[in-house]
Write an enzyme that holds these catalytic residues in place. Structure first.
Site, PDB file in Angstrom:
ATOM      1  N   ASN A 128      -5.842   6.509   6.679  1.00 49.03           N
ATOM      2  CA  ASN A 128      -6.107   5.901   5.377  1.00 49.03           C
ATOM      3  C   ASN A 128      -6.846   4.569   5.517  1.00 49.03           C
ATOM      4  O   ASN A 128      -6.807   3.725   4.627  1.00 49.03           O
ATOM      5  CB  ASN A 128      -4.812   5.706   4.591  1.00 49.03           C
ATOM      6  CG  ASN A 128      -4.487   6.908   3.721  1.00 49.03           C
ATOM      7  OD1 ASN A 128      -5.341   7.756   3.491  1.00 49.03           O
ATOM      8  ND2 ASN A 128      -3.259   6.992   3.247  1.00 49.03           N
ATOM      9  N   HIS A 130       0.830  -1.200   0.000  1.00 49.78           N
ATOM     10  CA  HIS A 130       0.000   0.000   0.000  1.00 49.78           C
ATOM     11  C   HIS A 130       0.862   1.246   0.000  1.00 49.78           C
ATOM     12  O   HIS A 130       0.545   2.237  -0.631  1.00 49.78           O
ATOM     13  CB  HIS A 130      -0.912  -0.021   1.238  1.00 49.78           C
ATOM     14  CG  HIS A 130      -1.853   1.138   1.330  1.00 49.78           C
ATOM     15  ND1 HIS A 130      -1.442   2.416   1.656  1.00 49.78           N
ATOM     16  CD2 HIS A 130      -3.200   1.211   1.157  1.00 49.78           C
ATOM     17  CE1 HIS A 130      -2.488   3.224   1.663  1.00 49.78           C
ATOM     18  NE2 HIS A 130      -3.566   2.518   1.369  1.00 49.78           N
ATOM     19  N   TRP A 131       1.943   1.237   0.737  1.00 53.18           N
ATOM     20  CA  TRP A 131       2.960   2.279   0.889  1.00 53.18           C
ATOM     21  C   TRP A 131       2.565   3.355   1.885  1.00 53.18           C
ATOM     22  O   TRP A 131       3.428   3.964   2.510  1.00 53.18           O
ATOM     23  CB  TRP A 131       3.324   2.930  -0.455  1.00 53.18           C
ATOM     24  CG  TRP A 131       4.468   3.896  -0.340  1.00 53.18           C
ATOM     25  CD1 TRP A 131       5.815   3.583  -0.369  1.00 53.18           C
ATOM     26  CD2 TRP A 131       4.403   5.307  -0.158  1.00 53.18           C
ATOM     27  NE1 TRP A 131       6.571   4.706  -0.206  1.00 53.18           N
ATOM     28  CE2 TRP A 131       5.728   5.794  -0.083  1.00 53.18           C
ATOM     29  CE3 TRP A 131       3.362   6.214  -0.051  1.00 53.18           C
ATOM     30  CZ2 TRP A 131       6.025   7.143   0.103  1.00 53.18           C
ATOM     31  CZ3 TRP A 131       3.652   7.558   0.127  1.00 53.18           C
ATOM     32  CH2 TRP A 131       4.979   8.008   0.193  1.00 53.18           C
ATOM     33  N   ASP A 132       1.295   3.618   2.118  1.00 50.81           N
ATOM     34  CA  ASP A 132       0.910   4.742   2.984  1.00 50.81           C
ATOM     35  C   ASP A 132      -0.228   4.341   3.912  1.00 50.81           C
ATOM     36  O   ASP A 132      -1.172   5.108   4.122  1.00 50.81           O
ATOM     37  CB  ASP A 132       0.502   5.941   2.119  1.00 50.81           C
ATOM     38  CG  ASP A 132       0.474   7.249   2.902  1.00 50.81           C
ATOM     39  OD1 ASP A 132       1.185   7.353   3.919  1.00 50.81           O
ATOM     40  OD2 ASP A 132      -0.267   8.171   2.500  1.00 50.81           O
ATOM     41  N   LEU A 133      -0.139   3.162   4.514  1.00 50.36           N
ATOM     42  CA  LEU A 133      -1.240   2.665   5.333  1.00 50.36           C
ATOM     43  C   LEU A 133      -1.074   3.141   6.780  1.00 50.36           C
ATOM     44  O   LEU A 133      -0.434   2.490   7.593  1.00 50.36           O
ATOM     45  CB  LEU A 133      -1.323   1.141   5.279  1.00 50.36           C
ATOM     46  CG  LEU A 133      -2.654   0.596   5.824  1.00 50.36           C
ATOM     47  CD1 LEU A 133      -3.815   0.999   4.925  1.00 50.36           C
ATOM     48  CD2 LEU A 133      -2.608  -0.915   5.956  1.00 50.36           C
TER      49      LEU A 133
END
Length: 298
Positions: free
Chosen positions: A201, A194-197
Site C-alpha cells: 500500500n 492509515h490502518w492498513d499501511l
C-alpha cells in the site's frame, strides 16, 4: 467497454453478498458516469484490489494523469477522502476529486508497477514505511473519523465468545491481548491512522519517492498502525520483530509499552475476525509477533 475482473466480482460476492454483486453489476455504468462528469479518458486496462476497481485515466482539460477509484461505500471506505484531504498529499496520494455519496475518488497517478514490496532489502523497506507512517500520524484526525476507542471497546466485548471457540493456546493468547488492550483503552489517541499501511500500500511516485494509498482511516494511537509493517515480508526470528518494532517506535516517538499494547490490540482484532470467519486457529505470523511482544513486556 470497462472490464471488471472476475477476481473482483468473486471477492465482492464473498465479502459483501448481494451488495457486492450489485456494486459489480453497476461498475460499467458508474465508470461511464464519472468519466463524463470529471472529463476523463481511459488510458489503460482496469486495475483492481480486493474491494475496488481502478481505471488509469487522463484529464482531458489539462492532460494530467490520474486514477479513477470506484469502491463499495462502507464504514472503512467512507473516510478515505476525508483522510486524503487532511494529509494534503504529504506522505499520501493526492486527492483530486471525490463523490461522498458513492465513495468514488479521482487520485493522482502513481507508479502501480513499483510497490514498496519490490525493495528487496526488508530492513530498508521497513525504514521507508516507517518514515511514511510518521508523516501520516503527525496529523490529528479530522472530526467525524471513526474512533479507535469505540472499536476497541467492541473488541473487548467479543472476547469471551471468541475464546470459547479456540484451542487452549490460542484462547490464552487472545485473552493476553485483551488484557493489554484493557490497560490502554481509556486513552485511544487522536492521530489520523492509515490502518492498513503495509508494503503493497505504498507506491513509487514522481512527486515524492514513495506515497501511501488505500487508507481505512481511524482516529487513534499510532501503535495500532504498526502490525501491518511487522507482518510485511514476515521473518519468524523474534529478534527481527523486535528490530522492526523498536525502529518504528523510535522514529514515531512512541512509548513502547503503549505501542506494544495497541499492537496486541491489532492482533486481537484480526483474531476476532478469524474466529468470526470460522478459522480453526489464529494466524501463525501474528501469533509469533504477539508472543514476542508479550515476552518482552513481562
Amino acid at each position: 467497454m470497462i472490464h471488471v475482473p472476475e477476481e473482483l466480482a468473486e471477492s465482492q460476492a464473498r465479502f459483501n453478498g448481494d451488495a457486492g454483486r450489485a456494486f459489480v453489476a453497476a461498475l460499467p455504468e458508474r465508470a461511464a458516469h464519472y468519466l463524463d462528469r470529471w472529463g476523463l479518458r481511459p488510458t489503460g486496462p482496469s486495475m483492481y484490489g480486493v474491494a475496488s476497481l481502478v481505471l488509469p485515466v487522463t484529464r482531458t482539460a489539462d492532460g494530467a494523469r490520474a486514477a479513477l477509484k470506484m469502491q463499495l461505500l462502507d464504514e472503512e471506505s467512507a473516510g478515505e477522502a476525508v483522510a486524503l484531504r487532511a494529509w494534503g498529499g504529504a506522505g499520501a496520494v493526492r486527492l483530486l476529486e471525490d463523490d461522498p455519496e458513492t465513495g468514488t475518488l479521482l487520485l493522482e497517478r502513481l507508479d502501480e508497477s513499483r510497490h514498496l514490496s519490490t525493495v528487496e532489502n526488508t530492513r530498508e523497506a521497513t525504514r521507508i514505511l516507517t518514515d511514511v507512517l510518521a508523516r501520516l500520524v503527525a496529523v490529528p484526525a479530522p472530526e467525524g473519523v471513526r474512533g479507535l476507542g469505540d472499536i476497541a471497546a467492541r473488541m473487548l466485548e467479543g472476547v469471551p465468545e471468541a475464546v470459547a471457540r479456540l484451542g487452549a493456546a490460542d484462547a490464552r493468547l487472545l485473552r493476553d491481548c485483551a488484557s493489554a488492550v484493557r490497560e490502554v483503552v481509556g486513552e485511544p489517541g487522536d492521530r489520523l491512522l492509515h490502518w492498513d499501511l503495509h508494503v503493497d500500500n505504498i507506491l513509487a511516485a514522481d512527486r515524492e519517492p514513495w506515497l501511501a494509498i488505500d487508507p481505512k482511516p481511524l482516529a487513534g494511537d499510532p501503535g495500532f498502525d504498526l502490525l501491518p509493517a511487522l507482518t510485511s515480508a514476515f521473518d519468524p526470528d523474534p529478534a527481527e520483530t523486535l528490530w522492526r518494532f523498536d525502529l518504528m517506535t523510535e522514529v514515531l516517538g512512541l512509548d513502547r509499552g503503549r505501542a506494544a499494547a495497541w499492537t496486541l490490540g491489532r492482533v486481537l482484532q484480526n483474531g476476532l475476525w478469524d474466529v468470526e470467519d470460522g478459522e480453526p486457529a489464529l494466524d501463525e505470523e501474528q501469533v509469533s509477533i504477539a508472543r514476542t511482544l508479550l515476552a518482552r513486556t513481562r
